[in-house]
Write a protein that holds these residues in place. Sequence first.
Motif, short mmCIF file in Angstrom:
data_model
loop_
_atom_site.label_atom_id
_atom_site.label_comp_id
_atom_site.label_asym_id
_atom_site.label_seq_id
_atom_site.Cartn_x
_atom_site.Cartn_y
_atom_site.Cartn_z
N VAL A 80 1.10 -1.39 -0.25
CA VAL A 80 0.04 -0.11 0.34
C VAL A 80 1.20 1.36 -0.14
CG1 VAL A 80 -1.91 1.46 1.44
CG2 VAL A 80 -1.78 -1.15 1.20
N ASP A 81 0.50 2.22 -1.03
CA ASP A 81 0.81 3.59 -0.83
C ASP A 81 -0.14 4.01 -0.28
OD1 ASP A 81 2.07 6.37 -1.14
OD2 ASP A 81 3.10 5.84 -3.01
N PRO A 82 -0.36 4.92 0.64
CA PRO A 82 -2.18 5.80 1.11
C PRO A 82 -2.69 7.13 -0.22
CG PRO A 82 -0.25 5.83 2.54
CD PRO A 82 0.45 4.87 1.69
N ILE A 83 -0.48 7.55 -0.17
CA ILE A 83 -0.67 9.42 -0.96
C ILE A 83 0.97 8.71 -2.16
CG2 ILE A 83 -1.27 11.10 -1.15
CD1 ILE A 83 -2.75 10.92 1.05
N ASP A 84 0.30 8.61 -2.96
CA ASP A 84 1.51 8.95 -3.66
C ASP A 84 1.30 9.61 -5.10
OD1 ASP A 84 3.67 7.43 -5.64
OD2 ASP A 84 2.65 7.65 -7.37
N GLY A 85 2.25 11.03 -4.78
CA GLY A 85 2.27 11.80 -5.44
C GLY A 85 2.08 13.19 -4.55
N THR A 86 2.22 12.96 -3.38
CA THR A 86 2.18 13.54 -1.69
C THR A 86 2.38 15.15 -2.04
OG1 THR A 86 3.06 11.37 -0.12
CG2 THR A 86 2.37 14.10 1.20
N LYS A 87 3.75 15.05 -2.46
CA LYS A 87 3.90 17.01 -3.03
C LYS A 87 3.59 17.78 -3.29
CE LYS A 87 9.07 15.53 -2.26
NZ LYS A 87 10.04 15.14 -3.69
N ASN A 88 2.39 16.56 -4.72
CA ASN A 88 1.60 17.39 -5.24
C ASN A 88 0.62 17.25 -4.64
OD1 ASN A 88 2.79 17.26 -7.77
ND2 ASN A 88 2.03 15.92 -8.58
N TRP A 134 10.10 10.71 -30.11
CA TRP A 134 9.71 12.36 -30.50
C TRP A 134 9.03 13.25 -29.48
CZ3 TRP A 134 3.79 11.54 -30.18
CH2 TRP A 134 2.97 12.99 -30.43
N ARG A 135 8.25 13.24 -28.02
CA ARG A 135 8.40 13.50 -27.75
C ARG A 135 8.52 13.54 -25.99
NH1 ARG A 135 2.56 15.22 -25.30
NH2 ARG A 135 2.28 17.61 -25.60
N THR A 136 9.02 14.31 -24.94
CA THR A 136 9.51 13.63 -23.74
C THR A 136 7.97 15.07 -22.42
OG1 THR A 136 10.66 15.48 -23.62
CG2 THR A 136 11.44 13.08 -24.20
N ARG A 137 7.77 14.62 -21.37
CA ARG A 137 6.60 15.30 -20.64
C ARG A 137 6.80 14.49 -19.25
NH1 ARG A 137 6.81 18.36 -24.35
NH2 ARG A 137 5.06 19.55 -25.14
N GLY A 138 6.79 15.28 -18.11
CA GLY A 138 7.45 15.01 -17.02
C GLY A 138 5.35 15.01 -16.18
N TYR A 139 4.85 13.71 -16.58
CA TYR A 139 3.65 13.42 -16.04
C TYR A 139 3.77 12.66 -14.42
CZ TYR A 139 2.43 13.91 -21.26
OH TYR A 139 1.65 14.36 -22.05
N GLY A 140 4.60 12.22 -14.61
CA GLY A 140 5.67 11.81 -13.06
C GLY A 140 4.56 10.66 -12.34
N ASP A 141 5.34 10.16 -10.95
CA ASP A 141 4.67 9.44 -9.85
C ASP A 141 3.47 8.63 -11.16
OD1 ASP A 141 5.92 10.93 -8.12
OD2 ASP A 141 4.02 12.13 -8.81
N PHE A 142 2.79 7.50 -10.33
CA PHE A 142 1.41 6.60 -11.00
C PHE A 142 1.48 7.21 -12.75
CE2 PHE A 142 -1.11 9.71 -9.58
CZ PHE A 142 -2.05 9.67 -10.21
N TYR A 143 0.97 8.88 -12.65
CA TYR A 143 0.42 8.03 -13.88
C TYR A 143 1.21 8.25 -15.33
CZ TYR A 143 -3.69 11.66 -15.95
OH TYR A 143 -4.41 11.82 -17.11
N SER A 144 2.70 8.44 -15.02
CA SER A 144 3.12 7.84 -16.07
C SER A 144 2.14 6.36 -16.73
CB SER A 144 4.75 8.16 -15.25
OG SER A 144 5.14 8.90 -15.00
N TYR A 145 2.19 5.50 -15.35
CA TYR A 145 2.49 4.14 -16.04
C TYR A 145 1.38 3.73 -16.02
CZ TYR A 145 6.93 4.14 -13.67
OH TYR A 145 8.04 4.97 -13.73
N MET A 146 0.32 4.64 -15.75
CA MET A 146 -1.27 4.44 -16.89
C MET A 146 -1.97 4.79 -17.46
SD MET A 146 -2.46 2.77 -13.53
CE MET A 146 -0.98 2.04 -13.37
N LEU A 147 -1.31 6.09 -18.00
CA LEU A 147 -0.69 7.24 -19.21
C LEU A 147 -0.71 5.75 -20.19
CD1 LEU A 147 -0.12 10.71 -19.21
CD2 LEU A 147 -2.52 9.22 -19.51
#
Length: 264
Positions: free
Chosen positions: A79-87, A179-192
């Motif tokens: 369990v990671d209770p809040i991944d992206g705590t800085k956000n 072709w393109r790079t973006r810092g979506y970050g954290d869990f979101y990169s992997y879900m995208l």
Amino acid sequence: MNDLELATELADLADSISHRHFIAQDFTVETKPDLTPVTECDRAVEQAIMDRLGEARPDDSVLGEEFGSHGTSPRRWIVDPIDGTKNFVRGVPIWATLISLYDGETPVLGLVSAPALGRRWWAQTGQGAFAQALGQPARRIHVSEVDDLGDASLSYASLDGWKELGIIEDFLTLCASMWRTRGYGDFYSYMLLAEGAVDLACEPELALYDMGALVPIVLEAGGTFTNTAGAPGPFGGNAVASNSRLHEAALDILGHIEPAGTAD
């Protein structure tokens, strides 16, 4: 109640705690010894999940970011209770609760719930990966079919960790080849990635609780998930995830470098 039903209940429980505090921004922030932030919301979510697992799966073990390991069973909830705590603390809606179940090192299921985005993703081994937007039916998801780095999109978290790993130049070479790079970050990169919206995602330093829920979703969507040395799964201290077609090309650029250490 089966395992996925329980994971869904746990996610609903987590969202009921975290989302209202995110909206109100009514929490205090502390700095942990590793200099990362933590809030009472992180701890409250993890405690609530642990309490419910203690009722529903008393024989299973649990690993959480805030309270560590409990139990010795090879069936382990991670369990990671809040991944992206800085956000979370800055009001950026890209954060989520990550819940997974492993039998030894074999993934059973993973679930990612991002209530501020109104999105949820999940997968059970052998049964495909799914995503659902608030108020919409669930849909099966699959990685992209892009097979050349020059046509591909990369999502990453930050640059500092690659410097600490000693391969910042290799990582920048990888970025320059895309072709393109973006810092979506954290869990979101992997879900995208799992949805086919990006083609490659990587991070230089991660703990098991950061990756446990991501792996089954990426794999069931048709992707590949390893560390920079090519070792599969969430146990290698960092992550390179792809649509499978681009994986070896990415690892070749990153040099198959072993991470400095692993986190459990």
